[in-house]
Design a protein around this motif. Structure first.
Motif, short mmCIF file in Angstrom:
data_model
loop_
_atom_site.label_atom_id
_atom_site.label_comp_id
_atom_site.label_asym_id
_atom_site.label_seq_id
_atom_site.Cartn_x
_atom_site.Cartn_y
_atom_site.Cartn_z
N ILE A 115 36.98 30.64 45.16
CA ILE A 115 37.22 31.59 44.23
C ILE A 115 36.96 31.14 43.25
N PHE A 122 42.23 33.60 31.35
CA PHE A 122 41.39 33.60 32.37
C PHE A 122 41.40 34.53 33.32
N PHE A 130 39.41 35.68 37.41
CA PHE A 130 38.88 35.81 38.39
C PHE A 130 38.04 35.99 39.14
N GLY A 131 37.20 35.82 40.10
CA GLY A 131 36.50 36.06 40.48
C GLY A 131 37.20 36.65 42.19
N THR A 132 37.19 37.78 42.93
CA THR A 132 37.85 37.99 44.31
C THR A 132 37.10 36.93 45.40
N GLY A 175 42.49 40.76 49.11
CA GLY A 175 41.40 41.61 48.64
C GLY A 175 41.25 41.07 47.32
N GLN A 176 41.86 40.47 46.54
CA GLN A 176 41.50 40.23 45.36
C GLN A 176 41.96 38.84 44.82
N GLY A 177 41.34 38.56 43.72
CA GLY A 177 41.24 37.04 43.04
C GLY A 177 42.68 36.60 42.58
N PRO A 178 43.24 36.23 41.87
CA PRO A 178 44.30 36.23 40.99
C PRO A 178 44.36 36.72 39.65
N LEU A 237 46.39 35.92 36.05
CA LEU A 237 47.26 35.34 35.10
C LEU A 237 48.14 36.07 35.00
#
Lengths: 109, 116
Positions: free
Chosen positions: A86, A97, A99-101, B40-43, B45
């Motif tokens: 990631i 922040f 984030f990418g997936t 399936g996704q990024g975190p 915040l």
């Protein structure tokens, strides 16, 4: 549109292959993080970059601030490198922040 | 050195119920983060604390989510009432100072929440 795009989404490689994962972003950043997430959810921070290149073992991370692009390279890949990688960016001047997936990597013996 | 601790590891609840998660950061770490990671996704915040003050909670759905870090050490995240779309892994992380995200973050194992 996501602020952070990663490619490829999924990657399968043979053990020993050289691997590249790409991250492009659309915002001004003060730092970029590469994270590794293993099945079961645990996340480990691999690198934090604001310029140039960093190396740790078989992992190399580079960033080009002008092109808004970063790459994570794995040399001599191994099945234990199988994980989701990631990319996350920190917006300039703030704490936000994005984030990418993630890129799901599978290394086959 | 002990890592970031989270509990519970798993939780299953029905929609409209309440749930709370606990996080104990690495000793001495000033900054604590709560993230939501949908499958399936990024975190994403949710909230960032520096000591016991909130640095960023712009993505926290404040109508149902709340978080506190009263003594600047451990933290709780609460959802009340839960919705189906809250099913996710809730990750806690900490860093030594904060530094606007320019520090290594250390992540806990996460709490997997399933809302039925």
């Amino acid at each position: 549109k996501n602020e952070v795009e990663q490619s490829p989404q999924n990657l399968t490689a043979q053990e020993g292959e050289f691997i590249t994962i790409n991250c492009s972003y659309s915002v001004g950043i003060s730092a970029l993080h590469w994270l590794q997430q293993h099945p079961g959810g645990g996340i480990v921070s691999l690198f934090m970059l604001s310029s140039g290149k960093k190396k740790h073992g078989r992992l190399i991370a580079t960033i080009n601030i002008q092109e808004k692009h970063s790459s994570l390279h794995i040399t001599a890949s191994h099945p234990r490198d199988s994980a989701v990688y990631i990319c996350a960016v920190v917006v300039t001047g703030g704490n936000q922040f994005y984030f990418g997936t993630g890129t799901s990597l599978t290394v086959i013996p | 050195e002990a890592g970031v601790a989270q509990s519970p590891r798993y939780k299953i609840i029905e929609k409209r119920q309440s749930v709370a998660f606990w996080c104990n950061p690495i000793s001495g770490h000033a900054t604590l983060y709560w993230y939501q990671q949908i499958l399936g996704q990024g975190p994403k915040l949710l909230i960032q604390f520096q000591n016991n003050g909130v640095v960023d909670d712009s993505q926290l759905p404040k109508d149902r989510f709340s978080a506190e870090r009263l003594k600047g050490v451990d933290s709780t995240l609460k959802i009340q009432p839960a919705k189906l779309e809250d099913s996710a892994v809730y990750l806690c992380a900490s860093s030594l100072r904060g530094g606007g995200g320019q520090e290594t973050q250390y992540f806990g194992p996460g709490t997997r929440l399933l809302v039925l």
